[in-house]
Scaffold this motif. Structure first.
Motif, short mmCIF file in Angstrom:
data_model
loop_
_atom_site.label_atom_id
_atom_site.label_comp_id
_atom_site.label_asym_id
_atom_site.label_seq_id
_atom_site.Cartn_x
_atom_site.Cartn_y
_atom_site.Cartn_z
N CYS A 72 12.67 11.73 4.45
CA CYS A 72 11.31 11.32 4.11
C CYS A 72 11.35 10.57 2.79
N THR A 73 10.91 9.33 2.79
CA THR A 73 10.77 8.56 1.57
C THR A 73 9.34 8.04 1.49
N TYR A 74 8.94 7.60 0.31
CA TYR A 74 7.56 7.20 0.15
C TYR A 74 7.42 6.06 -0.85
N GLN A 75 6.27 5.41 -0.76
CA GLN A 75 5.84 4.44 -1.74
C GLN A 75 4.41 4.80 -2.12
N THR A 76 4.14 4.85 -3.42
CA THR A 76 2.80 5.20 -3.85
C THR A 76 2.50 4.66 -5.23
N THR A 77 1.22 4.41 -5.48
CA THR A 77 0.78 4.03 -6.81
C THR A 77 0.11 5.19 -7.53
N TYR A 78 0.01 6.34 -6.84
CA TYR A 78 -0.66 7.50 -7.43
C TYR A 78 0.20 8.10 -8.55
N GLY B 77 0.82 -1.19 0.00
CA GLY B 77 0.00 0.00 0.00
C GLY B 77 0.85 1.24 0.00
N ASP B 78 0.20 2.39 -0.04
CA ASP B 78 0.91 3.67 -0.05
C ASP B 78 1.38 4.03 1.34
N SER B 79 2.60 4.57 1.43
CA SER B 79 3.15 4.86 2.74
C SER B 79 4.21 5.94 2.66
N VAL B 80 4.44 6.57 3.80
CA VAL B 80 5.49 7.56 3.98
C VAL B 80 6.36 7.12 5.14
N THR B 81 7.66 7.12 4.92
CA THR B 81 8.59 6.66 5.94
C THR B 81 9.51 7.79 6.39
N GLN B 82 9.50 8.02 7.67
CA GLN B 82 10.47 8.94 8.28
C GLN B 82 11.35 8.08 9.18
N THR B 83 12.58 7.92 8.80
CA THR B 83 13.42 6.91 9.44
C THR B 83 13.84 7.29 10.86
N GLU B 84 13.95 8.57 11.15
CA GLU B 84 14.40 8.98 12.48
C GLU B 84 13.23 9.45 13.34
N GLY B 85 13.14 8.90 14.53
CA GLY B 85 12.14 9.40 15.45
C GLY B 85 12.60 10.66 16.14
N LEU B 86 13.91 10.76 16.34
CA LEU B 86 14.50 11.91 17.02
C LEU B 86 15.80 12.30 16.33
N VAL B 87 15.92 13.59 16.04
CA VAL B 87 17.16 14.13 15.51
C VAL B 87 17.61 15.25 16.44
N THR B 88 18.84 15.14 16.90
CA THR B 88 19.39 16.17 17.78
C THR B 88 20.55 16.84 17.06
N VAL B 89 20.54 18.17 17.04
CA VAL B 89 21.56 18.92 16.34
C VAL B 89 21.95 20.13 17.17
N SER C 43 -0.08 13.42 -0.58
CA SER C 43 -1.45 13.55 -1.03
C SER C 43 -1.56 12.98 -2.44
N GLY C 44 -2.41 11.96 -2.59
CA GLY C 44 -2.57 11.36 -3.90
C GLY C 44 -3.93 11.61 -4.48
N ASN C 45 -4.51 10.59 -5.06
CA ASN C 45 -5.81 10.77 -5.69
C ASN C 45 -6.98 10.56 -4.75
N THR C 46 -6.70 10.14 -3.53
CA THR C 46 -7.78 10.00 -2.56
C THR C 46 -7.97 11.34 -1.85
N ARG C 47 -8.92 11.39 -0.99
CA ARG C 47 -9.25 12.65 -0.31
C ARG C 47 -8.55 12.79 1.03
#
Lengths: 113, 112
Positions: B23-29, B1-13, B94-98
Motif C-alpha cells: 500500500c502506497t499513497y499520495q496526499t497533501t494532508y 490529487g490524493d490517492s491510495v495504490t494497492q499494486t496487486e489485485g490478487l496475491v496467492t500464498v 483519512s485526511g482532513n476531509t470527512r
C-alpha cells in the motif's frame, strides 16, 4: 460495537424503476456514508452526511440522491434505475473523521434488469 | 490529487508462508491516519489495523503494518498465512476531509 443495519438485503428492479435503500445506525454517530462496491473498482463513495439534514456529494453521485432524515437514518434513492447501477451497496457510519474507523452495514445487493 | 495504490489485485500464498500486501499513497494532508480493512466473503468490510504515527508498528490478529511517511507506505504483513486469512483487503487514508480514500483492494488467497 457499532450497529449498522440495511434494508432490503436484496432488491431486483427494472430499468427506470424507483428504488430506496435504507440504512440505520444505533450508535449516535454523526457521520454516515453510502458506497457501492464493484469488481475492479473497489469501494466508491456515493454520498455522505455529517448530521441530520446534511448531505455531501461523494465521488460517484450521478444517478443517486440521498437524504438524512435523522441522526440514525440515511437513505439512498435511485429514481430512474439503470443496469449500470447493479451493484453491492454498503452504508457506513463513524463517530468522526481522522482516526475514527467507519463501521459498515451488511450490504444491499441491487440488480437492475 | 490524493490517492491510495494497492499494486496487486490478487496475491496467492501457501499456508504457513509469509505474506505482504503493498500500500502506497499520495496526499497533501498534513495530518493523516491509515487503515487496513478486511472483507471476508459475503461480509461487510471491517477494520483490521489503524495507525497515525510515523514509524510505529501496529499489530492485530497476527497482522502488522508500519506507517512510513518517508516512503509513503503502509504495507500489511503476516509471518505465517492461514487459510482463514483469505479475504479482500483494502488500504485506506483519512485526511482532513470527512471521507476515507480507499485503494482498489487486494484479494488474498491462501492455499493449502
Amino acid at each position: 460495537e457499532a450497529a449498522v443495519t440495511q434494508s432490503p438485503r436484496n432488491k431486483v428492479t427494472v430499468t427506470g424503476g424507483n428504488v430506496t435503500l435504507s440504512c440505520r445506525q444505533t450508535n449516535s454517530h454523526n457521520y454516515m456514508y453510502w458506497y457501492r462496491q464493484d469488481t475492479g473498482h473497489g469501494l466508491r463513495l456515493i454520498h455522505y452526511s455529517y448530521g441530520a439534514g446534511n448531505l455531501q456529494i461523494g465521488d460517484v453521485p450521478d444517478g443517486y440522491k440521498a437524504t438524512r432524515t435523522t441522526q440514525e437514518d440515511f437513505f439512498l434513492l435511485l429514481e430512474l434505475a439503470s443496469p449500470s447501477q447493479t451493484s453491492l451497496y454498503f452504508c457506513a457510519s463513524s463517530e468522526g473523521t481522522g482516526v475514527y474507523e467507519q463501521y459498515f452495514g451488511p450490504g444491499t445487493r441491487l440488480t437492475v434488469l | 490529487g490524493d490517492s491510495v495504490t494497492q499494486t496487486e489485485g490478487l496475491v496467492t500464498v501457501t499456508e504457513g508462508l509469509p505474506v505482504k500486501l503493498n500500500c502506497t499513497y499520495q496526499t497533501t494532508y498534513l495530518t493523516i491516519a491509515f487503515f487496513w480493512y478486511v472483507q471476508y466473503l459475503n461480509e461487510a468490510p471491517q477494520v483490521l489495523l489503524r495507525s497515525s504515527t510515523d514509524n510505529k508498528r501496529t499489530e492485530h490478529q497476527g497482522f502488522h503494518a508500519t506507517l512510513h511517511k518517508s516512503s509513503s507506505s503502509f504495507h500489511l504483513q503476516k509471518s505465517s498465512a492461514q487459510l482463514s486469512d483469505s479475504a479482500l483487503y483494502y488500504c485506506a487514508l483519512s485526511g482532513n476531509t470527512r471521507k476515507l480514500i480507499f485503494g482498489l483492494g487486494t484479494t488474498l488467497q491462501v492455499q493449502p
